[in-house]
Design an enzyme around this catalytic site. Sequence first.
Site, short mmCIF file in Angstrom:
data_model
loop_
_atom_site.label_atom_id
_atom_site.label_comp_id
_atom_site.label_asym_id
_atom_site.label_seq_id
_atom_site.Cartn_x
_atom_site.Cartn_y
_atom_site.Cartn_z
N ILE A 1 0.81 -1.16 0.00
CA ILE A 1 0.14 0.03 0.03
C ILE A 1 0.81 1.23 -0.05
O ILE A 1 0.34 2.43 -0.35
CB ILE A 1 -0.94 -0.03 1.20
CG1 ILE A 1 -0.34 -0.09 2.66
CG2 ILE A 1 -1.94 -1.22 1.04
CD1 ILE A 1 -1.31 0.08 3.66
N LEU B 1 -7.21 -2.61 6.69
CA LEU B 1 -6.76 -3.20 8.13
C LEU B 1 -4.94 -3.09 7.79
O LEU B 1 -4.16 -3.52 8.84
CB LEU B 1 -6.84 -4.71 8.49
CG LEU B 1 -8.43 -4.84 8.83
CD1 LEU B 1 -9.33 -5.34 7.57
CD2 LEU B 1 -8.61 -5.89 10.01
N ALA C 1 -1.39 -2.80 8.12
CA ALA C 1 -0.66 -1.89 9.09
C ALA C 1 0.68 -2.62 9.53
O ALA C 1 0.56 -3.96 9.71
CB ALA C 1 -1.45 -1.59 10.16
N THR D 1 -7.40 1.65 16.61
CA THR D 1 -7.08 1.12 17.76
C THR D 1 -7.35 1.97 18.81
O THR D 1 -7.48 3.15 18.57
CB THR D 1 -5.63 0.64 17.71
OG1 THR D 1 -5.08 0.38 19.08
CG2 THR D 1 -4.85 1.85 17.32
N ASP D 2 -7.80 1.40 19.91
CA ASP D 2 -7.94 2.28 21.27
C ASP D 2 -6.69 3.05 21.52
O ASP D 2 -6.66 3.80 22.24
CB ASP D 2 -8.47 1.58 22.23
CG ASP D 2 -7.62 0.46 22.78
OD1 ASP D 2 -6.64 0.04 22.21
OD2 ASP D 2 -8.21 -0.20 23.73
N ALA E 1 0.72 6.79 17.27
CA ALA E 1 0.88 8.06 16.79
C ALA E 1 0.51 8.14 15.35
O ALA E 1 -0.13 8.86 14.65
CB ALA E 1 2.28 8.82 16.89
N TYR F 1 6.81 -7.34 31.15
CA TYR F 1 7.36 -6.29 31.20
C TYR F 1 6.95 -5.41 32.56
O TYR F 1 5.95 -5.32 33.09
CB TYR F 1 7.01 -5.08 30.06
CG TYR F 1 7.21 -5.60 28.85
CD1 TYR F 1 8.15 -6.63 28.48
CD2 TYR F 1 6.57 -5.16 27.60
CE1 TYR F 1 8.39 -7.10 27.11
CE2 TYR F 1 6.72 -5.45 26.22
CZ TYR F 1 7.89 -6.52 26.07
OH TYR F 1 8.00 -6.89 24.78
N ASN G 1 -1.71 -7.43 33.08
CA ASN G 1 -0.97 -8.53 32.42
C ASN G 1 -0.51 -9.56 33.15
O ASN G 1 -0.50 -10.75 32.80
CB ASN G 1 0.39 -7.93 31.83
CG ASN G 1 0.17 -6.83 30.73
OD1 ASN G 1 -1.05 -7.00 30.00
ND2 ASN G 1 1.09 -5.76 30.81
P1 NAD Z 1 -0.87 -7.98 11.72
O1 NAD Z 1 0.24 -7.35 11.87
O2 NAD Z 1 -1.16 -9.33 12.28
O3 NAD Z 1 -1.62 -7.97 10.32
C1 NAD Z 1 -1.12 -6.80 9.52
C2 NAD Z 1 -1.10 -7.37 7.98
O4 NAD Z 1 -0.87 -6.14 7.07
C3 NAD Z 1 -0.18 -8.23 7.30
O5 NAD Z 1 -0.71 -9.33 6.75
C4 NAD Z 1 0.76 -7.80 6.81
O6 NAD Z 1 1.35 -8.41 5.71
C5 NAD Z 1 -0.10 -6.56 5.94
N1 NAD Z 1 0.84 -5.30 5.67
C6 NAD Z 1 1.74 -4.74 6.42
N2 NAD Z 1 2.24 -3.76 5.73
C7 NAD Z 1 1.70 -3.97 4.65
C8 NAD Z 1 1.77 -2.96 3.22
N3 NAD Z 1 2.83 -2.00 3.36
N4 NAD Z 1 1.08 -3.34 2.43
C9 NAD Z 1 0.19 -4.17 2.25
N5 NAD Z 1 -0.07 -5.08 3.44
C10 NAD Z 1 0.73 -4.97 4.39
O7 NAD Z 1 -2.04 -6.97 12.51
P2 NAD Z 1 -3.45 -7.26 13.00
O8 NAD Z 1 -3.01 -7.16 14.69
O9 NAD Z 1 -4.08 -8.18 12.34
O10 NAD Z 1 -3.98 -5.79 13.05
C11 NAD Z 1 -4.83 -5.24 11.79
C12 NAD Z 1 -5.32 -3.97 11.89
O11 NAD Z 1 -6.10 -3.95 13.07
C13 NAD Z 1 -4.14 -2.87 12.03
O12 NAD Z 1 -4.62 -1.94 11.24
C14 NAD Z 1 -4.09 -2.57 13.61
O13 NAD Z 1 -3.82 -1.42 13.64
C15 NAD Z 1 -5.76 -2.77 13.87
N6 NAD Z 1 -5.70 -3.23 15.41
C16 NAD Z 1 -5.36 -4.27 15.89
C17 NAD Z 1 -5.43 -4.67 17.14
C18 NAD Z 1 -4.90 -5.88 17.71
O14 NAD Z 1 -5.21 -6.31 18.91
N7 NAD Z 1 -4.19 -6.74 17.01
C19 NAD Z 1 -6.52 -3.82 17.86
C20 NAD Z 1 -7.12 -2.93 17.25
C21 NAD Z 1 -6.94 -2.45 16.04
P1 TYD Z 2 1.03 -6.43 23.01
O1 TYD Z 2 0.40 -7.86 22.92
O2 TYD Z 2 2.26 -6.07 22.59
O3 TYD Z 2 -0.13 -5.25 22.75
P2 TYD Z 2 -0.23 -3.77 22.82
O4 TYD Z 2 1.29 -3.34 23.25
O5 TYD Z 2 -0.68 -3.30 21.69
O6 TYD Z 2 -1.26 -3.73 24.00
O7 TYD Z 2 1.23 -6.21 24.72
C1 TYD Z 2 0.10 -6.31 25.55
C2 TYD Z 2 0.58 -5.78 26.80
O8 TYD Z 2 1.52 -6.74 27.33
C3 TYD Z 2 1.15 -4.88 27.12
O9 TYD Z 2 1.12 -3.97 28.31
C4 TYD Z 2 2.78 -5.11 26.97
C5 TYD Z 2 2.96 -6.33 27.78
N1 TYD Z 2 3.99 -7.35 27.00
C6 TYD Z 2 4.55 -7.87 27.94
O10 TYD Z 2 4.64 -7.77 29.14
N2 TYD Z 2 5.57 -8.92 27.57
C7 TYD Z 2 5.79 -9.22 26.28
O11 TYD Z 2 6.54 -10.15 26.05
C8 TYD Z 2 4.71 -8.52 25.26
C9 TYD Z 2 4.98 -8.78 23.88
C10 TYD Z 2 3.87 -7.59 25.73
#
Ligand code: NAD
Ligand code: TYD
Length: 351
Positions: A62, A83, A85, A132-133, A159, A214, A256
């Site tokens: 993208i 999605l 990212a 995301t929140d 950010a 952590y 955690n």
């Molecule tokens: P993820 O890292 O598992 O997946 C991201 C996907 O984006 C991957 O398949 C990757 O290959 C693709 N990608 C990355 N850079 C790209 C690029 N330049 N062009 C095309 N594809 C690209 O992430 P996720 O945890 O599934 O999160 C998905 C979305 O939801 C993100 O936008 C994230 O900010 C948002 N989100 C995630 C969480 C969470 O708890 N994981 C919570 C709230 C919101």
């Molecule tokens: P994470 O799964 O990286 O999600 P986010 O940072 O987006 O909330 O982390 C979840 C929580 O767990 C966060 O408070 C950081 C903590 N954490 C650990 O304590 N140990 C770890 O190895 C990781 C990856 C995260």
Amino acid sequence: MPKKILITGGAGFIGSHVVRRFVSNYPNYEIVNLDKLTYAGNLANLSDIEDRPNYRFVKLDITEAAAMNELFRTENFDGVIHLAAESHVDRSITDPTAFVMTNVIGTVNLLNAAREHWKGSYEEKRFYHVSTDEVYGALGETGMFTESTAYDPHSPYSASKASSDHFVRAYHDTYGLDVVISNCSNNYGSHHFPEKLIPLAINNIKNSKPVPVYGRGENVRDWLWVEDHARAIDVIYHQAASGQTYNIGGHNEWKNIDLINLLCRIMDKKLEREPGTSAKLITFVTDRAGHDLRYAIDSAKLQKELDWVPSLQFEEGLEKTVDWYLENEDWLNNVTSGNYQAYYENQYQNR
Ligand code: NAD
Ligand code: TYD
């Protein structure tokens, strides 16, 4: 004409659940999954639906504006669920630029392509940004994020997501693009890359390796079952009014350290180990820089207006998640193998 929807990041954790839901629930839609396949993208996440006639995969980045314009010119999408990212906070601390490139520039490239191709005729068109929140910053001991909480991101990841949310809103306010945004709390479930807390801990416990916590493990996250998130995205995509924002969360706050202790108990049971075996692996390590203390989401607006509620109790969801990882050893071994690690680390450094 069937609706054609572009889902970006569909090979990732949440994206694969969204793709699976849309492909299965809407056989009359055409679903195009766009993904660069970074270290976090894995087509094995979609092996169960890859042969469906209403599904197609395109490998694109993208951040490449010309490729996005060309795709929109040739495909004539009705909607975008975005999605793709860079999603890991720790990686954003070591390489913020990669997050600006994909999360900010990549999102603007998609907005430009949609605006250019849809040409001000937005009826039946929609651009949905999945956010995301973490854009709201950190809470103290009390309170919750609502849709009107001021943005106050602290990590380079949050950010970059806050910036992309602002661009999405700006395209609505300036050009009239039909947009919706949702801000969701931490997700958990199957196909989660084992760099994030829950899958990393499952993998390490399984292999009797230290589980890094952590600081003192006092930070609080609000965990949501990933399939509940995918269902919320479905509901919001189809029912929200243009320009709306919805918070999505599970009302499920865990420190955690409490979460890891619960996980250790589940792992002891599943692996038939002596009670207390897994907890011995807990290792307190140096805290994350700028570590947000607490996240908690008020999703009352989504519940009231669009009738969405989380479906699973956390303990049940966590057990299901552990079961999935234990039953899918090949998936886990593949994404944590030496080759795969070398591949994605190298790719990450060269970006
Ligand atoms: P993820 O890292 O598992 O997946 C991201 C996907 O984006 C991957 O398949 C990757 O290959 C693709 N990608 C990355 N850079 C790209 C690029 N330049 N062009 C095309 N594809 C690209 O992430 P996720 O945890 O599934 O999160 C998905 C979305 O939801 C993100 O936008 C994230 O900010 C948002 N989100 C995630 C969480 C969470 O708890 N994981 C919570 C709230 C919101
Ligand atoms: P994470 O799964 O990286 O999600 P986010 O940072 O987006 O909330 O982390 C979840 C929580 O767990 C966060 O408070 C950081 C903590 N954490 C650990 O304590 N140990 C770890 O190895 C990781 C990856 C995260």
